[in-house]
Design a protein around this motif. Structure first.
Motif, PDB file in Angstrom:
ATOM      1  N   SER A   1       0.921  -1.156   0.074  1.00 20.57           N
ATOM      2  CA  SER A   1       0.090  -0.019   0.163  1.00 20.57           C
ATOM      3  C   SER A   1       0.816   1.141   0.162  1.00 20.57           C
ATOM      4  CB  SER A   1      -0.936   0.024   1.402  1.00 20.57           C
ATOM      5  OG  SER A   1      -1.835   1.067   1.294  1.00 20.57           O
ATOM      6  N   GLU A   2       0.877   1.886  -1.328  1.00 19.02           N
ATOM      7  CA  GLU A   2       1.794   3.216  -1.243  1.00 19.02           C
ATOM      8  C   GLU A   2       1.112   4.394  -1.318  1.00 19.02           C
ATOM      9  OE1 GLU A   2       5.193   3.445  -1.702  1.00 19.02           O
ATOM     10  OE2 GLU A   2       5.232   1.265  -1.415  1.00 19.02           O
ATOM     11  N   PRO A   3       1.807   5.437  -0.495  1.00 13.32           N
ATOM     12  CA  PRO A   3       1.170   6.843  -0.477  1.00 13.32           C
ATOM     13  C   PRO A   3       1.447   7.573  -1.881  1.00 13.32           C
ATOM     14  CG  PRO A   3       2.975   6.411   1.069  1.00 13.32           C
ATOM     15  CD  PRO A   3       2.584   5.217   0.525  1.00 13.32           C
ATOM     16  N   THR A   4       0.694   7.886  -2.573  1.00 10.93           N
ATOM     17  CA  THR A   4       0.761   8.211  -3.951  1.00 10.93           C
ATOM     18  C   THR A   4       0.368   9.762  -4.223  1.00 10.93           C
ATOM     19  OG1 THR A   4      -1.216   7.490  -4.770  1.00 10.93           O
ATOM     20  CG2 THR A   4       1.063   6.035  -4.896  1.00 10.93           C
ATOM     21  N   ILE A   5       0.776  10.368  -5.071  1.00 10.98           N
ATOM     22  CA  ILE A   5       0.342  11.836  -5.695  1.00 10.98           C
ATOM     23  C   ILE A   5      -0.033  11.773  -6.975  1.00 10.98           C
ATOM     24  CG2 ILE A   5       0.702  14.184  -5.804  1.00 10.98           C
ATOM     25  CD1 ILE A   5       2.803  13.864  -3.709  1.00 10.98           C
ATOM     26  N   GLN A   6      -1.304  11.751  -7.607  1.00 11.59           N
ATOM     27  CA  GLN A   6      -1.776  11.796  -8.757  1.00 11.59           C
ATOM     28  C   GLN A   6      -1.283  13.172  -9.538  1.00 11.59           C
ATOM     29  OE1 GLN A   6      -5.501  10.199  -9.559  1.00 11.59           O
ATOM     30  NE2 GLN A   6      -6.000  11.851 -11.179  1.00 11.59           N
ATOM     31  N   ALA A   7      -0.462  12.997 -10.462  1.00 12.31           N
ATOM     32  CA  ALA A   7       0.009  14.349 -11.235  1.00 12.31           C
ATOM     33  C   ALA A   7      -0.317  14.364 -12.677  1.00 12.31           C
ATOM     34  CB  ALA A   7       1.535  14.608 -10.706  1.00 12.31           C
ATOM     35  N   SER A   8      -0.087  15.358 -13.163  1.00 11.69           N
ATOM     36  CA  SER A   8       0.156  15.383 -14.675  1.00 11.69           C
ATOM     37  C   SER A   8       0.995  16.698 -15.002  1.00 11.69           C
ATOM     38  CB  SER A   8      -1.436  15.409 -15.454  1.00 11.69           C
ATOM     39  OG  SER A   8      -1.974  16.737 -14.883  1.00 11.69           O
ATOM     40  N   PHE A   9       1.398  16.899 -16.221  1.00  9.85           N
ATOM     41  CA  PHE A   9       2.056  18.106 -16.917  1.00  9.85           C
ATOM     42  C   PHE A   9       0.889  19.180 -17.369  1.00  9.85           C
ATOM     43  CE2 PHE A   9       5.259  14.580 -16.917  1.00  9.85           C
ATOM     44  CZ  PHE A   9       6.295  15.223 -16.137  1.00  9.85           C
ATOM     45  N   PRO A  10       1.452  20.314 -17.220  1.00 10.49           N
ATOM     46  CA  PRO A  10       0.237  21.519 -17.678  1.00 10.49           C
ATOM     47  C   PRO A  10       0.025  21.153 -19.240  1.00 10.49           C
ATOM     48  CG  PRO A  10       2.058  22.517 -16.534  1.00 10.49           C
ATOM     49  CD  PRO A  10       2.447  20.978 -16.643  1.00 10.49           C
ATOM     50  N   ASN A  11       0.775  20.859 -20.023  1.00 11.85           N
ATOM     51  CA  ASN A  11       0.396  20.659 -21.430  1.00 11.85           C
ATOM     52  C   ASN A  11      -0.598  19.418 -21.773  1.00 11.85           C
ATOM     53  OD1 ASN A  11       2.488  18.666 -20.848  1.00 11.85           O
ATOM     54  ND2 ASN A  11       3.750  19.051 -22.633  1.00 11.85           N
ATOM     55  N   ARG A  12      -0.429  18.591 -21.150  1.00 15.33           N
ATOM     56  CA  ARG A  12      -1.762  17.430 -21.225  1.00 15.33           C
ATOM     57  C   ARG A  12      -2.070  17.012 -19.682  1.00 15.33           C
ATOM     58  NH1 ARG A  12       3.913  15.703 -22.228  1.00 15.33           N
ATOM     59  NH2 ARG A  12       4.487  14.065 -20.837  1.00 15.33           N
ATOM     60  N   PRO A  13      -3.034  17.820 -19.193  1.00 17.46           N
ATOM     61  CA  PRO A  13      -3.248  17.788 -17.844  1.00 17.46           C
ATOM     62  C   PRO A  13      -4.407  16.390 -17.641  1.00 17.46           C
ATOM     63  CG  PRO A  13      -4.504  19.582 -19.000  1.00 17.46           C
ATOM     64  CD  PRO A  13      -3.456  19.288 -19.987  1.00 17.46           C
ATOM     65  N   ASP A  14      -4.727  15.988 -18.739  1.00 19.22           N
ATOM     66  CA  ASP A  14      -5.765  14.848 -18.727  1.00 19.22           C
ATOM     67  C   ASP A  14      -5.228  13.533 -18.480  1.00 19.22           C
ATOM     68  OD1 ASP A  14      -4.939  15.107 -21.335  1.00 19.22           O
ATOM     69  OD2 ASP A  14      -6.735  14.036 -22.099  1.00 19.22           O
ATOM     70  N   ARG A  15      -3.709  13.476 -18.984  1.00 15.96           N
ATOM     71  CA  ARG A  15      -3.073  12.208 -18.795  1.00 15.96           C
ATOM     72  C   ARG A  15      -2.037  12.202 -17.558  1.00 15.96           C
ATOM     73  NH1 ARG A  15       0.315  11.882 -24.546  1.00 15.96           N
ATOM     74  NH2 ARG A  15       1.202  10.093 -23.175  1.00 15.96           N
ATOM     75  N   CYS A  16      -2.654  11.677 -16.529  1.00 16.78           N
ATOM     76  CA  CYS A  16      -2.132  11.475 -15.229  1.00 16.78           C
ATOM     77  C   CYS A  16      -1.131  10.137 -15.004  1.00 16.78           C
ATOM     78  CB  CYS A  16      -3.318  11.448 -14.089  1.00 16.78           C
ATOM     79  SG  CYS A  16      -4.212  12.866 -14.191  1.00 16.78           S
ATOM     80  N   PHE A  17      -0.455  10.237 -13.990  1.00 16.78           N
ATOM     81  CA  PHE A  17       0.397   9.218 -13.452  1.00 16.78           C
ATOM     82  C   PHE A  17       0.542   9.350 -11.914  1.00 16.78           C
ATOM     83  CE2 PHE A  17       2.930  12.895 -15.024  1.00 16.78           C
ATOM     84  CZ  PHE A  17       3.700  13.115 -13.707  1.00 16.78           C
ATOM     85  N   GLU A  18       0.892   8.251 -11.175  1.00 14.67           N
ATOM     86  CA  GLU A  18       0.842   8.004  -9.716  1.00 14.67           C
ATOM     87  C   GLU A  18       2.332   8.081  -9.396  1.00 14.67           C
ATOM     88  OE1 GLU A  18      -3.386   5.820  -8.242  1.00 14.67           O
ATOM     89  OE2 GLU A  18      -1.494   4.683  -9.230  1.00 14.67           O
ATOM     90  N   MET A  19       2.555   9.272  -8.699  1.00 11.82           N
ATOM     91  CA  MET A  19       3.961   9.104  -8.242  1.00 11.82           C
ATOM     92  C   MET A  19       4.140   8.638  -6.692  1.00 11.82           C
ATOM     93  SD  MET A  19       4.526  13.253  -8.834  1.00 11.82           S
ATOM     94  CE  MET A  19       6.163  13.269  -8.425  1.00 11.82           C
ATOM     95  N   PRO A  20       4.904   7.676  -6.644  1.00 16.39           N
ATOM     96  CA  PRO A  20       5.118   6.814  -5.372  1.00 16.39           C
ATOM     97  C   PRO A  20       6.067   7.743  -4.438  1.00 16.39           C
ATOM     98  CG  PRO A  20       6.290   5.701  -6.962  1.00 16.39           C
ATOM     99  CD  PRO A  20       5.441   6.758  -7.541  1.00 16.39           C
ATOM    100  N   THR A  21       5.403   8.304  -3.446  1.00 19.37           N
ATOM    101  CA  THR A  21       6.385   9.414  -2.692  1.00 19.37           C
ATOM    102  C   THR A  21       7.491   8.602  -1.868  1.00 19.37           C
ATOM    103  OG1 THR A  21       4.631   9.216  -0.615  1.00 19.37           O
ATOM    104  CG2 THR A  21       4.149  10.929  -2.553  1.00 19.37           C
TER     105      THR A  21
END
Length: 700
Positions: free
Chosen positions: A497-517
């Motif tokens: 079970s990983e704490p994550t931050i859902q993020a994306s880049f401003p030029n493609r805000p709908d394509r997200c990825f999860e950052m395992p902090t």
């Protein structure tokens, strides 16, 4: 800064309480080294008059000790084990309340302490003469009444008494040296003690009075810098506290990813600026990692905790690959049979999956000496349990205790023999036979599974124990390129079970990825930039569920899981005496067989005939008398050299052979009449032919 008192940095930082931070300080003046630029922890820190410093944390580093007598200064570490005593103040106190106010916080834990009175005082019907010594036992507090100090008085001829003095009693009071001792940490934790003078308890050290001052590591940010820097509080800089006056000044506050997780959910989504990019040697190998560069922006949509699994590719590939996959992955999996290379691996798998059935993929010959059973390709085995058994070693009744895996050899029922019954062997009647596989036994097995169902990733983690071999049979349609498709086999190493931050880049805000902090180290700060979508409507995001990681990630994951599996057992030691006797029997048998093959055959040529070959010259015959007991004849002494009269060289008479003598020696070889062999006599013509053949052979 008008009307505000400037204080040395050391003094002002020492007066701060960590609960009151952050504080904003303004630089007034001071002594600057190297042109007001400090090289601290690899970063340049420049303090100029008027600079604003926001102190966000302080950390106690050491203690500065100043000798009151000669102003010598030295430092002690905060964990210094030496003890100190309070040096009594020379000036008297006018009231008990004044004297007690300089005692450390938590007075009751520092009792008793002793003081003396220099003037006569009367309390009720009790009079204390000048020079009396009192020991404070306790401080008595009564609701609605004045606090009192209960003291022990020792008079003449060891007469003692107790008296309770009001805390407001006036007189001339002086402290006496107390027996209580303090450590460096005790002194630094009490503001009252920090203002006192001390001396070392040890008589081997200086007995002069010392003033102890804390030295802090200051964590701060500046309004012109974007990262946290650290500096010691011992810098000779005068500052003033302007927290109230500069409350509206904006400071960039660097945050680590774990600190971002502690922010309230109302802060998201937000545009984030990257102050320090992730390490180039990161354990992640994802496509979005190189884009996380310094001074770039990224959108943090939300924070949370994601259920993930760690997958690894099969070992048969050139390089193994590892993936961190969210359990929300929409692809489908089928179970794959696991392969095992030893009985020990079967044992480990059976502990996680009771009732494990395997099929033998490579035959093994039976070895009675090692206690290994015979296995054939296609044998179906069911693992029952692991037992400590006695195996006969070498077939001589010598038993040795080993751990073995009890398995049932399953057999398919035969329709032609269903009516036949075997009363002698009940196990064969049921179609099962029990065999023992020592844990050290090498073998080749494959798991037998009859499950052809398609599973979701989260269902596999719930229904089966890990590790588990699977194969992707349908890709995740939400991913543009599913990296898990195409692998013949994948192994689920474990779930987390990983704490994550859902993020994306401003030029493609709908394509997200999860950052395992937990596995990503970087420094960021919140900005006030507008979000890249209109009307405040958050777009529907497609989240990338697969992150490729390195093998280091797998090692760190196993380390955190505390996996410390014991190594597989070694094979039992061989019985050297049994092995030696068996090897000696084999060697003697081999020697006897070789002896039989070496017996002379009447049809085989003699040694003399064998020496007459094309590649080997026949040895010259021994001179007469060599085999006799008599010593060999002594040749005549060489005559003295004559005077050389001609330049013509004399012939070498020592290598000249007498052909007539040689022919005579060859002709003397006759058959032995007493011998059992029937060889013909070697005639002169055959010897001559052999001689010419030997002389014509070219030796290299």
């Amino acid at each position: 800064m008008a009307g505000m008192a400037a204080l040395p940095l050391q003094q002002l930082i020492a007066s701060f309480d960590k609960s009151t931070l952050p504080k904003i300080l303004q630089v007034c003046s001071g002594v600057y080294f190297q042109g007001s630029v400090y090289e601290i922890s690899g970063s340049e820190v420049s303090f100029s008059t008027g600079d604003l410093i926001k102190v966000i944390n302080i950390e106690l580093l050491s203690v500065s000790c100043k000798d009151v007598g000669n102003n010598d200064v030295f430092e002690l570490p905060i964990n210094h084990t030496g003890l100190f005593k309070v040096v009594p103040e020379e000036m008297p106190y006018s009231t008990l309340e004044e004297m007690l106010s300089l005692r450390p916080v938590g007075l009751d834990s520092c009792l008793p302490f002793t003081f003396s009175i220099r003037s006569k005082i009367s309390v009720g019907g009790f009079t204390l003469g000048a020079g009396s010594v009192l020991t404070v036992l306790s401080v008595e507090r009564q609701p609605g009444e004045e606090d009192g100090v209960r003291c022990h008085v020792r008079g003449q001829q060891d007469v003692s008494a107790e008296v309770c003095l009001p805390i407001s009693s006036h007189g001339e009071f002086r402290e006496c040296e107390s027996e209580e001792c303090f450590t460096v940490r005790d002194i630094m934790s009490s503001p009252c003690l920090c203002s006192r003078r001390f001396r070392f308890v040890s008589t081997t050290k200086s007995q002069r009075a010392l003033v102890l001052s804390p030295i802090y590591q200051v964590h701060a940010v500046m309004n012109l810098r974007k990262n946290i820097f650290k500096f010691p509080s011992s810098l000779e800089v005068d500052v003033v506290d302007v927290t109230e006056a500069c409350g509206d000044v904006e400071f960039v506050t660097p945050l680590s990813l774990p600190e971002v997780l502690s922010q309230p959910e109302e802060c998201f989504p937000a545009v984030i600026e990257i102050l320090e990019a992730p390490d180039t040697h990161s354990m992640l190998r994802c496509s979005w990692l190189p884009e996380l560069s310094k001074d770039s922006h990224v959108i943090f949509h939300k924070i949370g905790t994601s259920a993930m699994v760690l997958l690894s590719s099969s070992k048969g590939r050139k390089t193994q690959q590892y993936f961190l996959v969210s359990q929300q992955y929409a692809g489908r999996f089928r179970r794959r049979p696991r392969e095992f290379d030893s009985a020990y691996e079967l044992y480990v798998a059976s502990m996680q999956s009771p009732g494990l059935k395997v099929s033998v993929t490579r035959s093994c010959e039976e070895d009675e000496e090692e206690g290994l059973p015979g296995l054939s390709v296609g044998d179906l085995l069911e693992v029952v349990r692991c037992d400590a058994v006695q195996l006969a070693r070498g077939g001589r009744g010598q038993n040795q205790a080993v751990e073995a895996l009890l398995c049932r050899r399953l057999q398919e029922p035969d329709d032609d023999d269903e009516d036949e019954e075997d009363e002698e062997d009940e196990q064969q009647q049921d179609g099962m036979e029990e065999i023992l596989l020592p844990l050290f036994m090498r073998g080749h097995f494959v798991e037998v599974i009859a499950d052809n169902k398609k599973y979701k990733l989260k269902d596999l983690c719930k229904q089966f124990s890990l590790p588990l071999d699977v194969k992707v049979v349908s890709r995740d349609a939400q991913l543009e390129a599913d990296p898990l498709v195409g692998f013949a086999s994948l192994r689920i190493e474990g779930a987390m079970s990983e704490p994550t931050i859902q993020a994306s880049f401003p030029n493609r805000p709908d394509r997200c990825f999860e950052m395992p902090t937990q596995w990503l180290s970087m420094s960021v700060s919140f900005t006030r930039l507008a979000l890249p979508w209109a009307g405040g409507h958050t777009p529907e995001c497609r989240v990338e569920r697969v992150i490729e990681v390195t093998d280091t990630f797998l090692y760190e994951f196993r380390k955190q899981g505390g996996e410390d599996a014991p190594p597989p057992p070694r094979p039992p030691k061989r019985n050297l005496s049994t092995s030696a006797s068996s090897s000696s029997k084999k060697s003697s048998k081999k020697t006897s067989e070789e002896g039989k093959s070496r017996r002379p055959d009447k049809g085989a040529p003699t040694e003399e005939m064998a020496s007459l070959t094309v590649n080997r010259r026949r040895p010259a015959p021994l001179a007469p008398g060599i085999l006799d007991d008599q010593p060999p004849p002594v040749g005549p002494r060489k005559p003295p050299a004559a005077k050389v009269t001609s330049a013509k060289a004399r012939p070498n008479t020592y290598v000249k052979m007498d052909q007539s003598k040689k022919k005579e020696e060859v002709a003397q070889i006759t058959a032995d009449e007493d011998s059992d062999h029937d060889y013909e006599t070697l005639d002169e013509s055959f010897a001559t032919v052999v001689k010419k053949a030997n002389e014509n052979v070219c030796f290299y």
